[in-house]
Motif scaffolding. Structure first.
Motif, mmCIF file in Angstrom:
data_model
loop_
_atom_site.group_PDB
_atom_site.id
_atom_site.type_symbol
_atom_site.label_atom_id
_atom_site.label_comp_id
_atom_site.label_asym_id
_atom_site.label_seq_id
_atom_site.Cartn_x
_atom_site.Cartn_y
_atom_site.Cartn_z
ATOM 1 N N ASP A 117 -20.505 33.194 43.039
ATOM 2 C CA ASP A 117 -20.881 34.379 42.266
ATOM 3 C C ASP A 117 -19.651 35.032 41.646
ATOM 4 O O ASP A 117 -19.669 36.204 41.301
ATOM 5 C CB ASP A 117 -21.654 35.373 43.137
ATOM 6 C CG ASP A 117 -20.772 36.057 44.167
ATOM 7 O OD1 ASP A 117 -19.757 35.465 44.579
ATOM 8 O OD2 ASP A 117 -21.106 37.183 44.561
ATOM 9 N N PHE A 118 -18.584 34.250 41.517
ATOM 10 C CA PHE A 118 -17.393 34.796 40.853
ATOM 11 C C PHE A 118 -17.622 34.775 39.345
ATOM 12 O O PHE A 118 -18.528 34.123 38.848
ATOM 13 C CB PHE A 118 -16.152 33.973 41.230
ATOM 14 C CG PHE A 118 -15.594 34.341 42.575
ATOM 15 C CD1 PHE A 118 -16.446 34.684 43.620
ATOM 16 C CD2 PHE A 118 -14.227 34.353 42.810
ATOM 17 C CE1 PHE A 118 -15.939 35.040 44.861
ATOM 18 C CE2 PHE A 118 -13.721 34.698 44.046
ATOM 19 C CZ PHE A 118 -14.562 35.038 45.075
ATOM 20 N N SER A 141 -8.638 28.573 54.547
ATOM 21 C CA SER A 141 -9.669 29.596 54.366
ATOM 22 C C SER A 141 -11.003 28.963 54.711
ATOM 23 O O SER A 141 -11.390 27.984 54.070
ATOM 24 C CB SER A 141 -9.692 30.104 52.924
ATOM 25 O OG SER A 141 -8.457 30.685 52.589
ATOM 26 N N TYR A 184 -14.864 29.637 55.062
ATOM 27 C CA TYR A 184 -15.916 30.599 54.725
ATOM 28 C C TYR A 184 -17.275 30.111 55.160
ATOM 29 O O TYR A 184 -17.635 28.968 54.886
ATOM 30 C CB TYR A 184 -15.982 30.817 53.202
ATOM 31 C CG TYR A 184 -14.700 31.309 52.596
ATOM 32 C CD1 TYR A 184 -14.242 32.582 52.872
ATOM 33 C CD2 TYR A 184 -13.965 30.484 51.737
ATOM 34 C CE1 TYR A 184 -13.054 33.043 52.302
ATOM 35 C CE2 TYR A 184 -12.785 30.933 51.164
ATOM 36 C CZ TYR A 184 -12.335 32.210 51.444
ATOM 37 O OH TYR A 184 -11.176 32.663 50.884
ATOM 38 N N GLN A 185 -18.020 30.987 55.800
ATOM 39 C CA GLN A 185 -19.423 30.627 56.047
ATOM 40 C C GLN A 185 -20.177 30.762 54.732
ATOM 41 O O GLN A 185 -19.949 31.710 53.965
ATOM 42 C CB GLN A 185 -20.031 31.562 57.100
ATOM 43 C CG GLN A 185 -19.398 31.330 58.467
ATOM 44 C CD GLN A 185 -20.341 31.567 59.626
ATOM 45 O OE1 GLN A 185 -21.367 32.227 59.477
ATOM 46 N NE2 GLN A 185 -20.006 31.021 60.769
ATOM 47 N N LEU A 186 -21.035 29.786 54.468
ATOM 48 C CA LEU A 186 -21.800 29.796 53.220
ATOM 49 C C LEU A 186 -22.628 31.085 53.157
ATOM 50 O O LEU A 186 -23.352 31.429 54.077
ATOM 51 C CB LEU A 186 -22.737 28.577 53.166
ATOM 52 C CG LEU A 186 -23.653 28.478 51.943
ATOM 53 C CD1 LEU A 186 -22.844 28.356 50.655
ATOM 54 C CD2 LEU A 186 -24.595 27.286 52.068
ATOM 55 N N THR A 187 -22.484 31.802 52.059
ATOM 56 C CA THR A 187 -23.233 33.038 51.864
ATOM 57 C C THR A 187 -24.093 32.859 50.623
ATOM 58 O O THR A 187 -23.599 32.404 49.597
ATOM 59 C CB THR A 187 -22.269 34.218 51.657
ATOM 60 O OG1 THR A 187 -21.325 34.221 52.723
ATOM 61 C CG2 THR A 187 -23.016 35.538 51.637
ATOM 62 N N GLU A 214 -25.668 34.264 47.604
ATOM 63 C CA GLU A 214 -25.503 35.461 46.774
ATOM 64 C C GLU A 214 -26.583 35.506 45.693
ATOM 65 O O GLU A 214 -26.978 34.468 45.160
ATOM 66 C CB GLU A 214 -24.132 35.450 46.084
ATOM 67 C CG GLU A 214 -22.949 35.325 47.026
ATOM 68 C CD GLU A 214 -22.599 36.624 47.740
ATOM 69 O OE1 GLU A 214 -23.275 37.653 47.500
ATOM 70 O OE2 GLU A 214 -21.650 36.608 48.552
ATOM 71 N N SER A 267 -11.888 35.233 57.699
ATOM 72 C CA SER A 267 -12.108 33.843 57.295
ATOM 73 C C SER A 267 -10.815 33.090 57.024
ATOM 74 O O SER A 267 -10.850 31.997 56.473
ATOM 75 C CB SER A 267 -12.986 33.804 56.031
ATOM 76 O OG SER A 267 -14.196 34.482 56.214
ATOM 77 N N ASN A 292 -3.054 38.052 49.387
ATOM 78 C CA ASN A 292 -4.306 38.566 49.962
ATOM 79 C C ASN A 292 -4.037 39.657 50.992
ATOM 80 O O ASN A 292 -4.846 40.565 51.164
ATOM 81 C CB ASN A 292 -5.124 37.421 50.559
ATOM 82 C CG ASN A 292 -5.691 36.527 49.464
ATOM 83 O OD1 ASN A 292 -5.855 36.983 48.327
ATOM 84 N ND2 ASN A 292 -5.950 35.272 49.778
ATOM 85 N N TYR A 314 -4.387 43.106 49.577
ATOM 86 C CA TYR A 314 -5.753 43.673 49.562
ATOM 87 C C TYR A 314 -6.105 44.256 50.923
ATOM 88 O O TYR A 314 -6.613 45.357 51.044
ATOM 89 C CB TYR A 314 -6.803 42.606 49.226
ATOM 90 C CG TYR A 314 -6.605 41.886 47.906
ATOM 91 C CD1 TYR A 314 -6.267 42.594 46.744
ATOM 92 C CD2 TYR A 314 -6.805 40.508 47.811
ATOM 93 C CE1 TYR A 314 -6.112 41.927 45.542
ATOM 94 C CE2 TYR A 314 -6.660 39.842 46.612
ATOM 95 C CZ TYR A 314 -6.304 40.550 45.474
ATOM 96 O OH TYR A 314 -6.161 39.903 44.280
ATOM 97 N N HIS A 347 -10.435 43.406 38.987
ATOM 98 C CA HIS A 347 -10.348 44.798 39.448
ATOM 99 C C HIS A 347 -8.915 45.089 39.868
ATOM 100 O O HIS A 347 -8.187 44.176 40.230
ATOM 101 C CB HIS A 347 -11.253 45.011 40.665
ATOM 102 C CG HIS A 347 -12.701 44.972 40.336
ATOM 103 N ND1 HIS A 347 -13.484 46.100 40.291
ATOM 104 C CD2 HIS A 347 -13.507 43.932 40.005
ATOM 105 C CE1 HIS A 347 -14.714 45.767 39.965
ATOM 106 N NE2 HIS A 347 -14.760 44.448 39.794
#
Lengths: 395, 599
Positions: A37-38, A203, A205-208, A210, A255, A267, A270, A284
């Motif tokens: 969803d980027f 990195s 990541y658990q699949l999300t 979106e 993650s 990172n 952030y 952003h």
């Protein structure tokens, strides 16, 4: 009489405790992945010279607003920045270095897809000054790569990884787990294979699912089957902590795993709630000016952003963030890190400390640990971070 | 003023859904009382809740001019009464203001329990009764069978029953003629001192209290000074009028007429329903026999979801109470729910209506606690305490025994569902008193504890009989039984708002059902939560809600900060709908849902 905010105004700018970075967004991909969803777009023809000039103009504009700052890091994200011409990357890095002094451990990361074509550009990027690549390998299983809509194979990924290893000081890659039909033993095996590579950062990541993605659409109509239940996903997370920890890559963020010193500097800005410039469509930023921290944003559409950047600057809006909201953002980001947050820093922003009763409760149930001025989430607490934050922010 | 002989006053008796409001609409329309363009369905039901639920809550009146076949002009006054058992008191007093009733029975369904209850009110009031068989346009209509049933069950002659379709208009003219020819004209003396019955009253924000009156003797004129005979108050009549069904001002009302007056009265409580109104100067000698004031029988706590809205709730409750003398309230403090009100209602429908009105008209979200009845607690020292709230149960060492209210329930049901109904009544500690048949329908009479009925009995009855059973009840007094207070502990802390009184023999079953329900209703937390039911210190049922394991955003970088924060704020807003007990958030609906039994 000084205003109640007076004491806050004389503190050093809060952002300095997190560093200062520059994010640059390259919005193009060769294909859109179904889970992503980027802000990424597929375009036939891209005028890289035009894009370069727009980026340079934006860099100049922000440089004028941040004179004298030391730059911690640069991050080329996307989209697929490994589709950028190495000369374009070189020109951007040169311009950045001409504006800001850089930190001793200055880091320039570029996200790359592990295809042979892209690996062919790695030496160019390295010459341009890129010191770290982050590769979107996603899976070490060809069947799942296909399901995830990836355009590379496992074999290609291994080759690209070797090439990257030869060109860059630091190489990281991404894996997606808790995928459709994935079992716990399968994931353990895959993760162990990944750790066998000469890797210092991962990195995971658990699949999300979106909204607004192909997976999201399929999920909404009940056509995305075989996703793990929360309990299996939690078991996979726990196994991930154990396996990576044993391999010397413990989690420094929800993650993200790294050997000591191999964390992503960029990172960390952030998560430590520093300032960062966001350049490119959909990027952003957080930028402190005269003691006020602003959120900046940009238009998502690449063509519109390009035209705006050329004409009058690519920033869409600049909104002052209330110090209490800054405290909320600091908490939300900082508790993702295993190092946690500094409670004094939080209190300075929020005007008051975190609710002691909520903190005690979260300690009692094993979600957080308090160590002097710091509070940290436990691994269990990190997996329930939303609930932890809710408790702290409601308190 | 209308000639007494040209007046007919009547009400309509019917079971819910048998077409009472539609018939009333038709009568109004047929006589041209309301222009076609102003017609809307259920003309007389003015509250949104009445229209939505298809029920009548308050009595409403309409004055209809009718040119009969005999060439004469008549004035017909219809008082439309509520059909539901909760509002039986409204029915009985409205009946006293009129001389006759239309008994409307759905010709596809037959006589129901509410029809029975209401027709008995009409018979008690010496009404002439005209049976009307409605819905004859439907294929399932069976007029002969239903007429026979009216004769068998109610015991009135149905040979001249009018066959009507309020939907198509068939039989409406015949109905109007029957009103004129079958129902008696009212009696009264024109030159006697004023004697008027206060039938009903309600608050209007423009006119103050509006008083519905039936003139028995004498004449009431605008400008008169009147006396309420029971409370002795004197008022100056500033308006007189009739409903058509909108208000229409006139100058006087004579014997037999029904209309309204206003007299700058501020509160409905200042007007006692059933009171006799007479002139200050020239009063009548004896007042009318008054009505028994209605008594609340069901109690529950109403608390604002957002505790900051307590004052708004107080305001809303006081305003509603202005217009509804049957609804009682007093402030209550709950350890779990904060400040709220303990409110008394005539029944469950009344409770739901008031709750809906507070939520809708005043926009306050409410937590409703378990409904309770009034228990009589006999203490060892010989005194008696009325217990309205299980949370107030005194220490058992001082209690000698408890008595609970019992009702006589009448249920009419097609015989294929009889077994289920008997089982339901038996499960609710009922004692069978009577079982008779009328055709293929059984009429069962049970003596039941009110506390077993108050909660979801009616829902269960509807569900086990697929909606074919009808139900009505009356209070029959108090009886001793072995009742105990059951507490619910969530995460080892008692939640007072979930305490209930239960029969000792049924406590384990109810306790198990409640903790199982709560396990589903309470969302998972970061820690596991024991949910227990206990009597005194003894745990009788227990469930454990396991901890949630995963609730985190996998990716959160610079660009996700704003979006993620919005998500958290949304979650926080969702949490406002819950109440915190110790460290556990309990959703507001849990307080009612936990009590619903599925068997």
């Amino acid at each position: 009489m000084p205003s109640p905010n007076w004491s806050r105004a004389v503190l050093p700018d809060d952002w300095q405790q997190g560093g200062f970075g520059l994010y640059l967004h390259w919005p193009f991909c060769q294909a859109k992945c179904p889970y992503c969803d980027f802000n990424s777009h597929v375009a036939q023809h891209i005028d890289q010279t035009r894009w370069l000039n727009a980026y340079l103009a934006e860099i100049d504009r922000y440089a004028a607003q941040t004179r004298g700052r030391i730059l911690t890091s640069v991050f080329f994200g996307g989209g697929t920045p490994s589709l950028m011409d190495p000369d374009v990357v070189a020109a951007i890095i040169a311009r950045i270095k001409s504006h800001w002094p850089t930190a001793n451990d200055f880091e320039i990361t570029l996200e790359a897809n592990p295809t042979s074509v892209e690996a062919g550009r790695f030496s160019g990027y390295a010459q341009a000054g890129v010191s770290r690549v982050s590769m979107g390998i996603q899976s070490l299983n060809n069947r799942d790569l296909q399901k995830l809509g990836r355009r590379h194979t496992v074999e290609e990924a291994y080759k690209a990884f070797d090439i990257a290893r030869n060109h860059f000081d630091r190489v990281s890659f991404d894996l997606i787990y808790a995928r459709q039909d994935q079992t716990l033993p399968e994931w353990k095996r895959e993760l162990t294979q990944a750790l066998d590579l000469a890797i210092d950062h991962l990195s995971l990541y658990q699949l999300t699912i979106e909204q607004g993605t192909a997976f999201g659409d399929r999920y909404a109509i009940g056509k995305l089957r075989g996703l793990p239940a929360d309990s299996l996903a939690a078991d996979m997370y726990d196994a991930t902590q154990d396996i990576c920890g044993a391999a010397g890559l413990s989690a420094y963020e929800v993650s993200n795993h790294a050997k000591d010193g191999a964390e992503s500097r960029h990172n960390l800005i952030y998560w430590r709630y520093g300032d960062f410039i966001g350049i490119g469509p959909g990027a952003h930023g957080r930028l402190t000016q005269n003691g006020i921290r602003y959120a900046t944003d940009t238009v998502h559409n690449p063509a519109i952003w390009l035209a705006q950047a050329e004409e009058h600057g690519g920033e869409l809006s600049r909104t002052a963030i209330d110090p209490v909201d800054q405290a909320g953002e600091y908490l939300m980001m900082g508790l993702r890190l295993s190092e946690g947050i500094d409670t004094d820093r939080y209190a300075a922003l929020a005007g008051e400390g975190l609710d002691p009763q909520s903190l005690q409760h979260l300690q009692d149930i094993g979600m957080i640990e308090a160590l002097g001025r710091r509070i940290q989430t436990t691994p269990k607490g990190r997996l329930l971070l939303n609930a932890v934050l809710e408790t702290l922010l409601a308190g | 003023m209308t000639d007494l002989n040209k007046i007919r006053n009547f009400s309509i008796v019917a079971h819910i859904d048998h077409g009472k409001s539609t018939l009333a609409d038709r009568l109004i329309q047929e006589t041209g009382t309301v222009a076609g363009r102003d017609m809307k369905e259920q003309l007389l039901d003015s509250m949104d809740i009445e229209r939505e639920r298809g029920i009548t809550i308050k009595a409403n009146t309409v004055r209809i001019d009718y040119q009969a076949d005999d060439g004469e002009k008549y004035v017909l006054n219809l008082i439309d009464t509520p059909g539901h058992v909760d509002f039986a008191y409204e029915v009985s007093r409205s009946m006293r203001a009129v001389e006759g009733s239309l008994l409307v029975v759905d010709s596809t369904q037959g006589v129901e329990a509410q029809t029975l209850a209401n027709v008995y009110h009409a018979i008690d009031a010496d009404h002439e009764i005209v049976p009307v068989l409605n819905k004859i346009d439907l294929p399932a209509s069976d007029c002969d069978r239903v007429a026979e049933q009216i004769e068998d069950v109610i015991g009135i002659d149905a040979t001249d029953a009018i066959q009507v379709s309020a939907k198509t208009g068939q039989g409406i003219h015949e109905t109007l003629e029957a009103i004129v020819t079958h129902l008696p004209a009212p009696t009264g003396t024109l030159d006697a001192p004023l004697k008027a019955m206060l039938v009903d009253s309600w608050y209007d924000s423009y006119l103050g209290v509006i008083v519905l009156v039936r003139i028995m003797d004498g004449v009431l004129k605008k400008g008169d000074r009147i006396r309420m005979m029971q409370n002795g108050s004197i008022h100056h009549v500033d308006r007189i009028g009739v409903f058509r069904p909108q208000m229409e001002m006139i100058t006087e009302l004579g014997p037999g007429e029904i209309g309204f007056l206003t007299a700058s009265i501020k509160q409905v409580r200042d007007t006692r329903v059933g009171d006799t109104i007479t002139h200050e100067k020239k009063p009548c000698e004896t007042p009318l026999e008054g009505f028994k004031p209605s008594q609340p029988v069901v109690f529950c706590g109403l608390f604002p979801v957002d505790s900051a809205e307590f004052e708004d709730l107080r305001d809303a409750i006081e305003k509603l109470a202005l217009n509804d003398a049957s609804f009682s309230h007093e402030m209550e403090t709950s350890a779990a729910l904060g400040f709220g009100f303990r409110c008394g209602f005539l029944g469950l429908l009344h409770l739901e209506v008031i709750r809906d009105r507070i939520e809708r008209e005043y926009n306050i979200e409410l937590i409703t606690t378990a409904p309770s009845v009034i228990y009589h607690i006999y203490m060892r020292d010989g005194s008696m305490i009325e217990l309205h709230n299980p949370a107030d149960m005194p220490d058992l060492t001082h209690v000698d025994h408890l008595e609970e209210p019992r009702i006589k329930a009448t249920i009419l049901v097609p015989d294929e569902y009889l077994g289920d109904v008997l089982k339901l009544c038996q499960d609710r500690r009922g004692i069978q008193e009577d079982l008779t048949y009328a055709g293929s329908r059984a009429m069962v009479v049970y003596d039941l504890p009110l506390n077993e009925v108050v909660f979801d009995f009616y829902d269960r009855l509807k569900s086990v009989t697929k909606g074919y059973a009808s139900f009505d009840y009356q209070m029959i007094g108090y009886r001793q039984d072995y009742l105990v207070k059951m507490s619910i502990l969530v995460n080892d802390e008692p939640v007072d708002a979930l305490s209930t009184m239960v029969h000792r023999d049924r406590a384990e079953m109810r306790g198990r059902a409640m903790v199982e329900k709560l396990k589903d209703l309470i969302p998972r937390h970061m820690f596991k939560i024991p949910i227990q039911a206990a009597i005194g210190g003894k745990v009788i049922a227990r469930e454990t809600l396991s901890a949630m394991r995963k609730d985190v955003t996998a990716k959160c970088y610079g660009g996700d900060m704003t979006r993620k924060k919005k998500l958290l704020e949304k979650q926080k807003a969702g949490k406002k709908k819950m109440r915190q007990f110790g460290k556990v958030d309990i959703p507001q609906e849990a307080f009612i849902s936990a009590l619903k039994l599925d068997n």
